[in-house]
Design a protein around this motif. Structure first.
Motif, PDB file in Angstrom:
ATOM      1  N   UNK A  67       0.831  -1.202   0.000  1.00 43.58           N
ATOM      2  CA  UNK A  67       0.000   0.000   0.000  1.00 43.58           C
ATOM      3  C   UNK A  67       0.871   1.260   0.000  1.00 43.58           C
ATOM      4  N   UNK A  68       1.912   1.257   0.817  1.00 38.65           N
ATOM      5  CA  UNK A  68       2.806   2.415   0.905  1.00 38.65           C
ATOM      6  C   UNK A  68       3.582   2.594  -0.397  1.00 38.65           C
ATOM      7  N   UNK A  69       4.104   1.484  -0.922  1.00 44.70           N
ATOM      8  CA  UNK A  69       4.885   1.551  -2.156  1.00 44.70           C
ATOM      9  C   UNK A  69       4.049   2.083  -3.318  1.00 44.70           C
ATOM     10  N   UNK A  70       2.833   1.581  -3.467  1.00 49.15           N
ATOM     11  CA  UNK A  70       1.998   2.012  -4.588  1.00 49.15           C
ATOM     12  C   UNK A  70       1.511   3.447  -4.433  1.00 49.15           C
ATOM     13  N   UNK A  71       1.373   3.899  -3.197  1.00 49.45           N
ATOM     14  CA  UNK A  71       0.963   5.281  -2.971  1.00 49.45           C
ATOM     15  C   UNK A  71       2.082   6.252  -3.317  1.00 49.45           C
ATOM     16  N   UNK A  72       3.296   5.919  -2.904  1.00 52.79           N
ATOM     17  CA  UNK A  72       4.435   6.821  -3.094  1.00 52.79           C
ATOM     18  C   UNK A  72       5.171   6.594  -4.403  1.00 52.79           C
ATOM     19  N   UNK A  73       5.111   5.359  -4.915  1.00 50.50           N
ATOM     20  CA  UNK A  73       5.837   5.023  -6.147  1.00 50.50           C
ATOM     21  C   UNK A  73       4.938   4.171  -7.047  1.00 50.50           C
ATOM     22  N   UNK A  74       3.883   4.743  -7.582  1.00 49.45           N
ATOM     23  CA  UNK A  74       2.888   3.973  -8.345  1.00 49.45           C
ATOM     24  C   UNK A  74       3.430   3.300  -9.597  1.00 49.45           C
ATOM     25  N   UNK A  75       4.592   3.729 -10.068  1.00 53.09           N
ATOM     26  CA  UNK A  75       5.183   3.146 -11.269  1.00 53.09           C
ATOM     27  C   UNK A  75       5.817   1.787 -11.001  1.00 53.09           C
ATOM     28  N   UNK A  76       5.994   1.427  -9.742  1.00 52.10           N
ATOM     29  CA  UNK A  76       6.619   0.155  -9.383  1.00 52.10           C
ATOM     30  C   UNK A  76       5.537  -0.922  -9.260  1.00 52.10           C
ATOM     31  N   UNK A  77       5.702  -2.002  -9.971  1.00 54.60           N
ATOM     32  CA  UNK A  77       4.729  -3.099  -9.955  1.00 54.60           C
ATOM     33  C   UNK A  77       5.023  -4.059  -8.805  1.00 54.60           C
ATOM     34  N   UNK A  78       3.974  -4.656  -8.265  1.00 50.81           N
ATOM     35  CA  UNK A  78       4.118  -5.545  -7.107  1.00 50.81           C
ATOM     36  C   UNK A  78       3.515  -6.913  -7.406  1.00 50.81           C
ATOM     37  N   UNK A  79       4.316  -7.948  -7.138  1.00 47.53           N
ATOM     38  CA  UNK A  79       3.888  -9.340  -7.275  1.00 47.53           C
ATOM     39  C   UNK A  79       3.889  -9.990  -5.898  1.00 47.53           C
ATOM     40  N   UNK A  80       2.742 -10.486  -5.466  1.00 49.10           N
ATOM     41  CA  UNK A  80       2.656 -11.189  -4.186  1.00 49.10           C
ATOM     42  C   UNK A  80       3.065 -12.647  -4.390  1.00 49.10           C
ATOM     43  N   UNK A  81       3.945 -13.142  -3.515  1.00 47.03           N
ATOM     44  CA  UNK A  81       4.333 -14.552  -3.550  1.00 47.03           C
ATOM     45  C   UNK A  81       4.144 -15.108  -2.151  1.00 47.03           C
ATOM     46  N   UNK A  82       3.163 -15.973  -1.973  1.00 47.76           N
ATOM     47  CA  UNK A  82       2.726 -16.353  -0.638  1.00 47.76           C
ATOM     48  C   UNK A  82       2.163 -17.765  -0.629  1.00 47.76           C
ATOM     49  N   UNK A  83       1.857 -18.266   0.557  1.00 49.02           N
ATOM     50  CA  UNK A  83       1.179 -19.554   0.691  1.00 49.02           C
ATOM     51  C   UNK A  83      -0.330 -19.377   0.860  1.00 49.02           C
ATOM     52  N   UNK A  84      -0.796 -18.132   1.023  1.00 45.75           N
ATOM     53  CA  UNK A  84      -2.208 -17.884   1.281  1.00 45.75           C
ATOM     54  C   UNK A  84      -3.019 -17.888  -0.016  1.00 45.75           C
ATOM     55  N   UNK A  85      -3.986 -18.816  -0.111  1.00 48.52           N
ATOM     56  CA  UNK A  85      -4.856 -18.840  -1.284  1.00 48.52           C
ATOM     57  C   UNK A  85      -6.279 -18.424  -0.957  1.00 48.52           C
ATOM     58  N   UNK A  86      -6.484 -17.866   0.241  1.00 43.39           N
ATOM     59  CA  UNK A  86      -7.822 -17.452   0.647  1.00 43.39           C
ATOM     60  C   UNK A  86      -8.249 -16.175  -0.080  1.00 43.39           C
ATOM     61  N   UNK A  87      -9.523 -16.098  -0.465  1.00 43.19           N
ATOM     62  CA  UNK A  87     -10.024 -14.913  -1.164  1.00 43.19           C
ATOM     63  C   UNK A  87      -9.749 -13.607  -0.432  1.00 43.19           C
ATOM     64  N   UNK A  88      -9.844 -13.615   0.902  1.00 44.44           N
ATOM     65  CA  UNK A  88      -9.629 -12.380   1.662  1.00 44.44           C
ATOM     66  C   UNK A  88      -8.207 -11.870   1.503  1.00 44.44           C
ATOM     67  N   UNK A  89      -7.240 -12.792   1.524  1.00 46.00           N
ATOM     68  CA  UNK A  89      -5.837 -12.393   1.355  1.00 46.00           C
ATOM     69  C   UNK A  89      -5.600 -11.829  -0.036  1.00 46.00           C
ATOM     70  N   UNK A  90      -6.185 -12.469  -1.045  1.00 56.04           N
ATOM     71  CA  UNK A  90      -6.042 -11.996  -2.420  1.00 56.04           C
ATOM     72  C   UNK A  90      -6.646 -10.599  -2.565  1.00 56.04           C
ATOM     73  N   UNK A  91      -7.831 -10.416  -2.004  1.00 56.38           N
ATOM     74  CA  UNK A  91      -8.504  -9.122  -2.109  1.00 56.38           C
ATOM     75  C   UNK A  91      -7.689  -8.010  -1.456  1.00 56.38           C
ATOM     76  N   UNK A  92      -7.140  -8.300  -0.288  1.00 59.64           N
ATOM     77  CA  UNK A  92      -6.352  -7.274   0.412  1.00 59.64           C
ATOM     78  C   UNK A  92      -5.116  -6.878  -0.385  1.00 59.64           C
ATOM     79  N   UNK A  93      -4.450  -7.853  -1.008  1.00 61.38           N
ATOM     80  CA  UNK A  93      -3.266  -7.527  -1.806  1.00 61.38           C
ATOM     81  C   UNK A  93      -3.640  -6.744  -3.058  1.00 61.38           C
TER      82      UNK A  93
END
Length: 213
Positions: A67-93
């Motif tokens: 959230x901080x990175x995209x607010x201050x540096x929106x040009x930087x893309x973010x890829x989540x790599x995690x073990x969480x496959x729950x819809x809530x975790x996906x939505x938050x990211x």
């Protein structure tokens, strides 16, 4: 060249990913940290093209850091790599600004595809995350990874075992203390993941495989 900063609290995983891409001409990991606070600081300093981050980390988690990175540096893309496959975790990211989501057990080849896709400004999803949530987000710019390996969540395996023992969705919901609609959703996801045609085929698959968990 795709420059990357990686955030992951398991150093062994960082070392493994860095080792794989060490001699890659297209992908260059220019930094790695173990928590979200260090991630924000290093990204601000080095301005990579892409950030790969876990969700659960000490001090600051990956969601807040994204959230901080995209607010201050929106040009930087973010890829989540995690073990969480729950819809809530996906939505938050996604809400935080990530445009890619991959599971850690999906393999290095899929990670390579995810990196190239997200770095190019497109969206990438691991094929084994919760599609019942993703269906609300898919559009023409979304890439879904392809894998021959079917990865069922622990809950899906639990339900599949109960299906193999002849339990109905209502009976499964009572045994697991979850809503019947939740069981039905898991059934639909397993039918999709296993490339089956119907609920009857899912029952046959469960019995044939004799899942015991």
């Amino acid at each position: 060249m795709i420059t990357i900063i990686m955030a992951e609290d398991h150093q062994m995983l960082i070392d493994g990913v860095k080792s794989f891409f060490e001699y890659d001409d297209e992908i260059n990991i220019i930094g790695a940290v173990n928590n979200g606070d260090e991630l924000v600081k290093l990204v601000t300093l080095k301005q990579p093209k892409l950030v790969i981050t876990d969700i659960r980390m000490p001090i600051m988690d990956g969601i807040q850091a994204t959230r901080i990175i995209k607010k201050n540096m929106p040009h930087i893309n973010v890829l989540a790599m995690t073990m969480f496959d729950q819809p809530d975790a996906i939505k938050q990211m996604l809400d935080a600004g990530a445009t890619g989501y991959i599971l850690k057990n999906s393999g290095i080849k899929m990670l390579s595809k995810a990196i190239v896709t997200v770095a190019s400004g497109e969206t990438f999803f691991d094929p084994n995350v919760a599609f019942n949530f993703m269906n609300n987000y898919i559009d023409d710019n979304v890439t879904i990874g392809k894998s021959n390996k079917v990865i069922l969540s622990n809950r899906e395996k639990e339900i599949l075992s109960l299906i193999a023992n002849g339990n109905t969705s209502r009976e499964i919901s009572e045994k697991l203390f979850i809503a019947k609609t939740t069981v039905d959703t898991h059934r639909k996801n397993m039918i999709r993941k296993l490339d089956l045609a119907s609920g009857n085929e899912l029952v046959k698959y469960a019995i044939d495989k004799k899942y015991q968990f």
